[in-house]
Design a protein around this motif. Structure first.
Motif, PDB file in Angstrom:
ATOM      1  N   LEU A  21       7.206   5.543  -3.052  1.00  0.00           N
ATOM      2  CA  LEU A  21       6.839   6.011  -3.586  1.00  0.00           C
ATOM      3  C   LEU A  21       5.657   7.093  -3.484  1.00  0.00           C
ATOM      4  O   LEU A  21       5.063   6.948  -2.853  1.00  0.00           O
ATOM      5  CB  LEU A  21       6.279   5.477  -5.107  1.00  0.00           C
ATOM      6  N   VAL A  22       5.834   8.580  -3.247  1.00  0.00           N
ATOM      7  CA  VAL A  22       4.138   9.723  -2.539  1.00  0.00           C
ATOM      8  C   VAL A  22       4.860  10.504  -3.795  1.00  0.00           C
ATOM      9  O   VAL A  22       5.580  10.693  -4.464  1.00  0.00           O
ATOM     10  CB  VAL A  22       5.350  10.406  -1.688  1.00  0.00           C
ATOM     11  N   THR A  23       3.513  10.488  -4.691  1.00  0.00           N
ATOM     12  CA  THR A  23       3.181  11.016  -5.674  1.00  0.00           C
ATOM     13  C   THR A  23       1.456  11.071  -5.860  1.00  0.00           C
ATOM     14  O   THR A  23       1.145  10.778  -4.929  1.00  0.00           O
ATOM     15  CB  THR A  23       3.635  10.068  -7.025  1.00  0.00           C
ATOM     16  N   LYS A  24       1.211  12.969  -6.579  1.00  0.00           N
ATOM     17  CA  LYS A  24      -0.021  12.371  -6.692  1.00  0.00           C
ATOM     18  C   LYS A  24      -0.988  11.102  -6.969  1.00  0.00           C
ATOM     19  O   LYS A  24      -2.230  11.174  -7.400  1.00  0.00           O
ATOM     20  CB  LYS A  24      -0.372  14.184  -7.569  1.00  0.00           C
ATOM     21  N   THR A  41       4.333   7.520 -13.590  1.00  0.00           N
ATOM     22  CA  THR A  41       3.279   8.677 -13.533  1.00  0.00           C
ATOM     23  C   THR A  41       4.042   9.621 -14.654  1.00  0.00           C
ATOM     24  O   THR A  41       4.724   9.927 -15.010  1.00  0.00           O
ATOM     25  CB  THR A  41       3.534   8.828 -11.690  1.00  0.00           C
ATOM     26  N   ASN A  42       2.773  10.364 -14.228  1.00  0.00           N
ATOM     27  CA  ASN A  42       3.015  11.707 -15.058  1.00  0.00           C
ATOM     28  C   ASN A  42       2.733  12.305 -14.133  1.00  0.00           C
ATOM     29  O   ASN A  42       2.385  14.014 -14.562  1.00  0.00           O
ATOM     30  CB  ASN A  42       2.987  12.024 -16.869  1.00  0.00           C
ATOM     31  N   GLU A  43       2.680  12.862 -12.973  1.00  0.00           N
ATOM     32  CA  GLU A  43       2.443  13.260 -11.568  1.00  0.00           C
ATOM     33  C   GLU A  43       3.292  13.841 -10.890  1.00  0.00           C
ATOM     34  O   GLU A  43       4.098  13.519 -11.109  1.00  0.00           O
ATOM     35  CB  GLU A  43       0.979  12.748 -11.133  1.00  0.00           C
ATOM     36  N   THR A  44       3.663  14.710 -10.772  1.00  0.00           N
ATOM     37  CA  THR A  44       4.096  15.286  -9.481  1.00  0.00           C
ATOM     38  C   THR A  44       4.888  13.969  -8.132  1.00  0.00           C
ATOM     39  O   THR A  44       3.636  12.842  -8.031  1.00  0.00           O
ATOM     40  CB  THR A  44       4.064  16.367  -8.597  1.00  0.00           C
ATOM     41  N   ILE A  45       6.572  14.135  -8.485  1.00  0.00           N
ATOM     42  CA  ILE A  45       6.734  12.815  -7.307  1.00  0.00           C
ATOM     43  C   ILE A  45       7.013  13.294  -6.458  1.00  0.00           C
ATOM     44  O   ILE A  45       8.179  14.700  -6.598  1.00  0.00           O
ATOM     45  CB  ILE A  45       7.399  11.996  -8.365  1.00  0.00           C
ATOM     46  N   TYR A  46       6.973  13.443  -4.562  1.00  0.00           N
ATOM     47  CA  TYR A  46       7.463  13.631  -3.562  1.00  0.00           C
ATOM     48  C   TYR A  46       8.635  13.381  -3.228  1.00  0.00           C
ATOM     49  O   TYR A  46       9.374  13.097  -2.421  1.00  0.00           O
ATOM     50  CB  TYR A  46       6.767  14.281  -3.354  1.00  0.00           C
ATOM     51  N   ASP A  47       8.884  11.708  -3.282  1.00  0.00           N
ATOM     52  CA  ASP A  47      10.161  11.289  -2.794  1.00  0.00           C
ATOM     53  C   ASP A  47       9.678  10.134  -3.454  1.00  0.00           C
ATOM     54  O   ASP A  47       8.676   9.487  -3.783  1.00  0.00           O
ATOM     55  CB  ASP A  47       9.365  10.973  -1.448  1.00  0.00           C
ATOM     56  N   PHE A  48      10.937   9.308  -3.831  1.00  0.00           N
ATOM     57  CA  PHE A  48      11.080   7.941  -4.406  1.00  0.00           C
ATOM     58  C   PHE A  48      12.678   6.999  -3.957  1.00  0.00           C
ATOM     59  O   PHE A  48      13.753   7.998  -3.427  1.00  0.00           O
ATOM     60  CB  PHE A  48      10.831   7.549  -5.858  1.00  0.00           C
TER      61      PHE A  48
END
Length: 72
Positions: A21-24, A41-48
């Motif tokens: 998982l890549v997220t803020k 999460t309620n932040e941006t997800i870049y990759d999962f």
């Protein structure tokens, strides 16, 4: 990766792997139950990636990731 003898070896080898998982969000991992990881999460997800594997004593084990994500 195989089970490592100490934390330093785990950290060294983990830099060779792709993150699941890549997220803020800095606290997305909420709970680990056996081979299942609960994420929120309620932040941006870049990759999962929702499935991963690891070896323990030569046996391949599957880890599943349960992600709950909302937009702010």
């Amino acid at each position: 990766m195989d089970v490592q003898e100490n934390d330093q070896e785990v950290l060294k080898k983990s830099t060779e792997r792709e993150p699941f998982l890549v997220t803020k969000s800095s606290n997305a991992v909420r709970k680990v139950i056996g081979d299942s990881v609960k994420l929120k999460t309620n932040e941006t997800i870049y990759d999962f990636h929702n499935v991963s594997i690891y070896k323990n004593n030569g046996k391949i084990n599957i880890v599943t990731f349960d992600l709950v994500s909302t937009v702010k």
